[in-house]
Design a protein around this motif. Structure first.
Motif, PDB file in Angstrom:
ATOM      1  N   LYS A  45       0.832  -1.206   0.000  1.00 59.36           N
ATOM      2  CA  LYS A  45       0.000   0.000   0.000  1.00 59.36           C
ATOM      3  C   LYS A  45       0.864   1.253   0.000  1.00 59.36           C
ATOM      4  O   LYS A  45       2.075   1.217   0.261  1.00 59.36           O
ATOM      5  CB  LYS A  45      -0.932   0.003   1.209  1.00 59.36           C
ATOM      6  CG  LYS A  45      -0.210   0.045   2.552  1.00 59.36           C
ATOM      7  CD  LYS A  45      -1.177  -0.104   3.717  1.00 59.36           C
ATOM      8  CE  LYS A  45      -1.530  -1.536   3.988  1.00 59.36           C
ATOM      9  NZ  LYS A  45      -2.340  -1.733   5.199  1.00 59.36           N
ATOM     10  N   LYS A  46       0.214   2.362  -0.287  1.00 57.05           N
ATOM     11  CA  LYS A  46       0.846   3.682  -0.240  1.00 57.05           C
ATOM     12  C   LYS A  46      -0.190   4.647   0.338  1.00 57.05           C
ATOM     13  O   LYS A  46      -1.339   4.677  -0.107  1.00 57.05           O
ATOM     14  CB  LYS A  46       1.273   4.109  -1.639  1.00 57.05           C
ATOM     15  CG  LYS A  46       2.004   5.455  -1.680  1.00 57.05           C
ATOM     16  CD  LYS A  46       2.419   5.820  -3.105  1.00 57.05           C
ATOM     17  CE  LYS A  46       3.597   4.996  -3.562  1.00 57.05           C
ATOM     18  NZ  LYS A  46       4.153   5.507  -4.860  1.00 57.05           N
ATOM     19  N   PHE A  47       0.213   5.404   1.359  1.00 56.09           N
ATOM     20  CA  PHE A  47      -0.720   6.346   1.969  1.00 56.09           C
ATOM     21  C   PHE A  47       0.053   7.499   2.605  1.00 56.09           C
ATOM     22  O   PHE A  47       1.275   7.455   2.761  1.00 56.09           O
ATOM     23  CB  PHE A  47      -1.618   5.651   3.001  1.00 56.09           C
ATOM     24  CG  PHE A  47      -0.886   5.026   4.166  1.00 56.09           C
ATOM     25  CD1 PHE A  47      -0.659   5.726   5.331  1.00 56.09           C
ATOM     26  CD2 PHE A  47      -0.437   3.704   4.090  1.00 56.09           C
ATOM     27  CE1 PHE A  47       0.008   5.144   6.408  1.00 56.09           C
ATOM     28  CE2 PHE A  47       0.222   3.112   5.151  1.00 56.09           C
ATOM     29  CZ  PHE A  47       0.454   3.833   6.310  1.00 56.09           C
ATOM     30  N   VAL A  48      -0.683   8.536   2.953  1.00 56.26           N
ATOM     31  CA  VAL A  48      -0.116   9.720   3.603  1.00 56.26           C
ATOM     32  C   VAL A  48      -0.263   9.543   5.111  1.00 56.26           C
ATOM     33  O   VAL A  48      -1.338   9.180   5.603  1.00 56.26           O
ATOM     34  CB  VAL A  48      -0.840  10.999   3.141  1.00 56.26           C
ATOM     35  CG1 VAL A  48      -0.312  12.225   3.899  1.00 56.26           C
ATOM     36  CG2 VAL A  48      -0.666  11.183   1.639  1.00 56.26           C
ATOM     37  N   LEU A  49       0.811   9.784   5.830  1.00 56.50           N
ATOM     38  CA  LEU A  49       0.804   9.706   7.291  1.00 56.50           C
ATOM     39  C   LEU A  49       1.078  11.096   7.835  1.00 56.50           C
ATOM     40  O   LEU A  49       2.021  11.769   7.400  1.00 56.50           O
ATOM     41  CB  LEU A  49       1.864   8.719   7.781  1.00 56.50           C
ATOM     42  CG  LEU A  49       1.881   8.413   9.280  1.00 56.50           C
ATOM     43  CD1 LEU A  49       0.605   7.682   9.692  1.00 56.50           C
ATOM     44  CD2 LEU A  49       3.103   7.569   9.641  1.00 56.50           C
ATOM     45  N   GLN A  50       0.258  11.526   8.784  1.00 53.19           N
ATOM     46  CA  GLN A  50       0.370  12.915   9.247  1.00 53.19           C
ATOM     47  C   GLN A  50       0.246  13.007  10.762  1.00 53.19           C
ATOM     48  O   GLN A  50      -0.652  12.421  11.371  1.00 53.19           O
ATOM     49  CB  GLN A  50      -0.724  13.759   8.593  1.00 53.19           C
ATOM     50  CG  GLN A  50      -0.607  15.249   8.848  1.00 53.19           C
ATOM     51  CD  GLN A  50      -1.614  16.012   8.016  1.00 53.19           C
ATOM     52  OE1 GLN A  50      -2.797  16.023   8.317  1.00 53.19           O
ATOM     53  NE2 GLN A  50      -1.147  16.658   6.939  1.00 53.19           N
ATOM     54  N   ARG A  51       1.181  13.762  11.338  1.00 56.94           N
ATOM     55  CA  ARG A  51       1.085  14.104  12.754  1.00 56.94           C
ATOM     56  C   ARG A  51       0.450  15.486  12.865  1.00 56.94           C
ATOM     57  O   ARG A  51       0.944  16.454  12.291  1.00 56.94           O
ATOM     58  CB  ARG A  51       2.471  14.111  13.406  1.00 56.94           C
ATOM     59  CG  ARG A  51       2.438  14.417  14.905  1.00 56.94           C
ATOM     60  CD  ARG A  51       3.825  14.440  15.504  1.00 56.94           C
ATOM     61  NE  ARG A  51       4.667  15.479  14.906  1.00 56.94           N
ATOM     62  CZ  ARG A  51       5.908  15.740  15.287  1.00 56.94           C
ATOM     63  NH1 ARG A  51       6.472  15.018  16.244  1.00 56.94           N
ATOM     64  NH2 ARG A  51       6.608  16.691  14.699  1.00 56.94           N
ATOM     65  N   ILE A  52      -0.643  15.573  13.603  1.00 57.31           N
ATOM     66  CA  ILE A  52      -1.375  16.832  13.728  1.00 57.31           C
ATOM     67  C   ILE A  52      -0.692  17.715  14.772  1.00 57.31           C
ATOM     68  O   ILE A  52      -0.348  17.266  15.863  1.00 57.31           O
ATOM     69  CB  ILE A  52      -2.842  16.565  14.114  1.00 57.31           C
ATOM     70  CG1 ILE A  52      -3.526  15.759  13.007  1.00 57.31           C
ATOM     71  CG2 ILE A  52      -3.589  17.871  14.358  1.00 57.31           C
ATOM     72  CD1 ILE A  52      -4.931  15.322  13.341  1.00 57.31           C
ATOM     73  N   ASN A  53      -0.502  18.970  14.416  1.00 53.61           N
ATOM     74  CA  ASN A  53       0.145  19.928  15.312  1.00 53.61           C
ATOM     75  C   ASN A  53      -0.843  20.309  16.423  1.00 53.61           C
ATOM     76  O   ASN A  53      -1.776  21.080  16.204  1.00 53.61           O
ATOM     77  CB  ASN A  53       0.561  21.172  14.521  1.00 53.61           C
ATOM     78  CG  ASN A  53       1.371  22.156  15.351  1.00 53.61           C
ATOM     79  OD1 ASN A  53       1.160  22.287  16.557  1.00 53.61           O
ATOM     80  ND2 ASN A  53       2.275  22.860  14.706  1.00 53.61           N
ATOM     81  N   HIS A  54      -0.632  19.774  17.623  1.00 54.59           N
ATOM     82  CA  HIS A  54      -1.591  20.000  18.697  1.00 54.59           C
ATOM     83  C   HIS A  54      -1.448  21.370  19.345  1.00 54.59           C
ATOM     84  O   HIS A  54      -2.267  21.743  20.184  1.00 54.59           O
ATOM     85  CB  HIS A  54      -1.486  18.890  19.760  1.00 54.59           C
ATOM     86  CG  HIS A  54      -0.157  18.811  20.439  1.00 54.59           C
ATOM     87  ND1 HIS A  54       0.876  18.027  19.963  1.00 54.59           N
ATOM     88  CD2 HIS A  54       0.321  19.414  21.556  1.00 54.59           C
ATOM     89  CE1 HIS A  54       1.919  18.139  20.760  1.00 54.59           C
ATOM     90  NE2 HIS A  54       1.612  18.978  21.727  1.00 54.59           N
ATOM     91  N   HIS A  55      -0.396  22.109  18.963  1.00 56.40           N
ATOM     92  CA  HIS A  55      -0.289  23.489  19.448  1.00 56.40           C
ATOM     93  C   HIS A  55      -1.247  24.393  18.683  1.00 56.40           C
ATOM     94  O   HIS A  55      -1.823  25.332  19.248  1.00 56.40           O
ATOM     95  CB  HIS A  55       1.145  23.989  19.303  1.00 56.40           C
ATOM     96  CG  HIS A  55       2.139  23.227  20.115  1.00 56.40           C
ATOM     97  ND1 HIS A  55       2.163  23.280  21.492  1.00 56.40           N
ATOM     98  CD2 HIS A  55       3.138  22.369  19.750  1.00 56.40           C
ATOM     99  CE1 HIS A  55       3.133  22.497  21.945  1.00 56.40           C
ATOM    100  NE2 HIS A  55       3.733  21.939  20.909  1.00 56.40           N
ATOM    101  N   VAL A  56      -1.414  24.131  17.389  1.00 58.51           N
ATOM    102  CA  VAL A  56      -2.352  24.895  16.562  1.00 58.51           C
ATOM    103  C   VAL A  56      -3.757  24.310  16.683  1.00 58.51           C
ATOM    104  O   VAL A  56      -4.735  25.037  16.865  1.00 58.51           O
ATOM    105  CB  VAL A  56      -1.894  24.904  15.085  1.00 58.51           C
ATOM    106  CG1 VAL A  56      -2.941  25.581  14.203  1.00 58.51           C
ATOM    107  CG2 VAL A  56      -0.554  25.610  14.959  1.00 58.51           C
ATOM    108  N   PHE A  57      -3.842  22.984  16.570  1.00 61.29           N
ATOM    109  CA  PHE A  57      -5.128  22.291  16.654  1.00 61.29           C
ATOM    110  C   PHE A  57      -5.200  21.591  18.016  1.00 61.29           C
ATOM    111  O   PHE A  57      -4.760  20.452  18.166  1.00 61.29           O
ATOM    112  CB  PHE A  57      -5.268  21.294  15.511  1.00 61.29           C
ATOM    113  CG  PHE A  57      -5.142  21.928  14.151  1.00 61.29           C
ATOM    114  CD1 PHE A  57      -6.085  22.835  13.699  1.00 61.29           C
ATOM    115  CD2 PHE A  57      -4.058  21.631  13.327  1.00 61.29           C
ATOM    116  CE1 PHE A  57      -5.968  23.428  12.451  1.00 61.29           C
ATOM    117  CE2 PHE A  57      -3.925  22.216  12.084  1.00 61.29           C
ATOM    118  CZ  PHE A  57      -4.889  23.119  11.640  1.00 61.29           C
TER     119      PHE A  57
END
Length: 362
Positions: A45-57
């Motif tokens: 598989k191929k996918f996008v992995l993202q860490r959400i910025n918890h300082h902004v969000f």
């Protein structure tokens, strides 16, 4: 695996998506300034992995829940033939959740659409038309979605009175002793009372829509085969709002001949051709569903977004550059002067812009 996140964290997150770090290639993706994003590739598989910025969000679960609700609605519209773009799905982990938690970090996986590319700058009126048409189609498809079901991701994000109060507070405190460098600009902003009152009046009358709130061209995916938009991406700031905000952000990021931190502001000009392409593309995408007041509001939005972001840059400069990343001491001041100048240029051409907007769908 050459990334700046510890192996234990990546392993934990990838395991939630039934991936092995030993067989996965992980590469940084995009140039976003908020979240940390990677492309994960392995034989399966191929996918996008993202860490959400918890300082902004500060409530990542709200960002993720909003995106799920929006994509489900867009999927229905697509099946009905009422939305021609692709929803960008968040991928469920092995427990059926859209988010993986690792200590203080929130992660998600997002569908990867192959054979696509992003663009950083609008090059023609035709391209501007396509960009605006895509963002307009996004909001139009969501026009029957109950906006109140979405969480307000960033409180008062496009609330001008709030931004002005922040500027006034920064002026009063002057914590870094910088007010003397920009007093004239602060005064100019606070003196725009007629426009400030106009904004305060119209937001009481406009219908609330689901808006994207970050309508830069690089938040669209373009198909390599056609060079046409295929998907709206980065739904993190999607929440209840007004169409003038989305249109205004397109004007702010597409119509100036200078980048937002360009210093040679005497040369700053507005491309009427690009503006015309944006107006036609955006209004056409709603297929007659925009009210007359909403259509009129687009010119106000075109002025509002550079004015408001200019105020935010100026406030951050006075406060000591705490929010926006800067590359030199006066960077935020340069940005503020640039954006307030853009506001003035748009103000000077308001009659022309109004005529373009009101005749865009004739």
């Amino acid at each position: 695996m050459n990334i700046n996140i510890d192996r234990a964290q990546i392993s934990h997150v990838l395991e939630a998506y039934l991936c092995d770090t030993e067989t996965s290639k992980i590469m940084p993706l995009g140039n976003g300034l908020i979240n940390t994003t990677y492309l994960v590739s392995n034989p399966d598989k191929k996918f996008v992995l993202q860490r959400i910025n918890h300082h902004v969000f500060t409530e990542p679960n709200q960002v993720i829940n909003n995106a799920d609700l929006i994509n489900e609605h867009l999927h229905v519209k697509q099946k009905l033939g009422e939305y021609h773009l692709e929803p960008i799905w968040q991928i469920k982990n092995h427990q059926g959740d859209s988010m993986v938690q690792y200590r203080d970090n929130s992660w998600r996986a997002i569908q990867f659409i192959p054979n696509c590319f992003t663009i950083e700058k609008v090059e023609s009126a035709q391209q501007a038309h396509e960009v605006a048409n895509a963002f307009g189609a996004f909001t139009c498809a969501l026009s029957d979605f109950p906006a109140e079901q979405l969480d307000e991701i960033i409180t008062d994000f496009h609330h001008l009175a709030f931004r002005l109060s922040q500027l006034s507070q920064a002026k009063a405190n002057d914590p870094k002793g910088r007010l003397a460098n920009c007093q004239h600009l602060v005064t100019a902003c606070l003196s725009e009372t007629a426009f400030i009152d106009e904004v305060a009046d119209i937001v009481k009358k406009l219908p609330v829509q689901v808006t994207h709130n970050d309508t830069k061209i690089n938040n669209l995916l373009f198909a390599k085969a056609t060079n046409k938009p295929v998907a709206v991406i980065d739904l993190d700031t999607c929440m209840p709002g007004f169409v003038m905000h989305d249109f205004g952000d397109m004007v702010r990021t597409c119509c100036s001949n200078l980048p937002e931190d360009g210093k040679n502001i005497d040369e700053l000009s507005i491309s009427i051709e690009i503006f015309q392409g944006l107006a036609r593309g955006y209004i056409e995408s709603f297929q007659g569903k925009l009210s007359t007041l909403e259509q009129q509001s687009l010119v106000i939005g075109a002025q509002l977004l550079p004015f408001m972001i200019g105020i935010r840059f100026l406030t951050d400069y006075l406060d000591g550059d705490n929010y926006f990343h800067t590359q030199y001491n006066e960077h935020n001041l340069s940005r503020a002067l640039n954006q307030i100048t853009m506001y003035q240029r748009l103000k000077d051409q308001r009659e022309t812009l109004h005529d373009i907007v009101m005749n865009a769908h004739r």
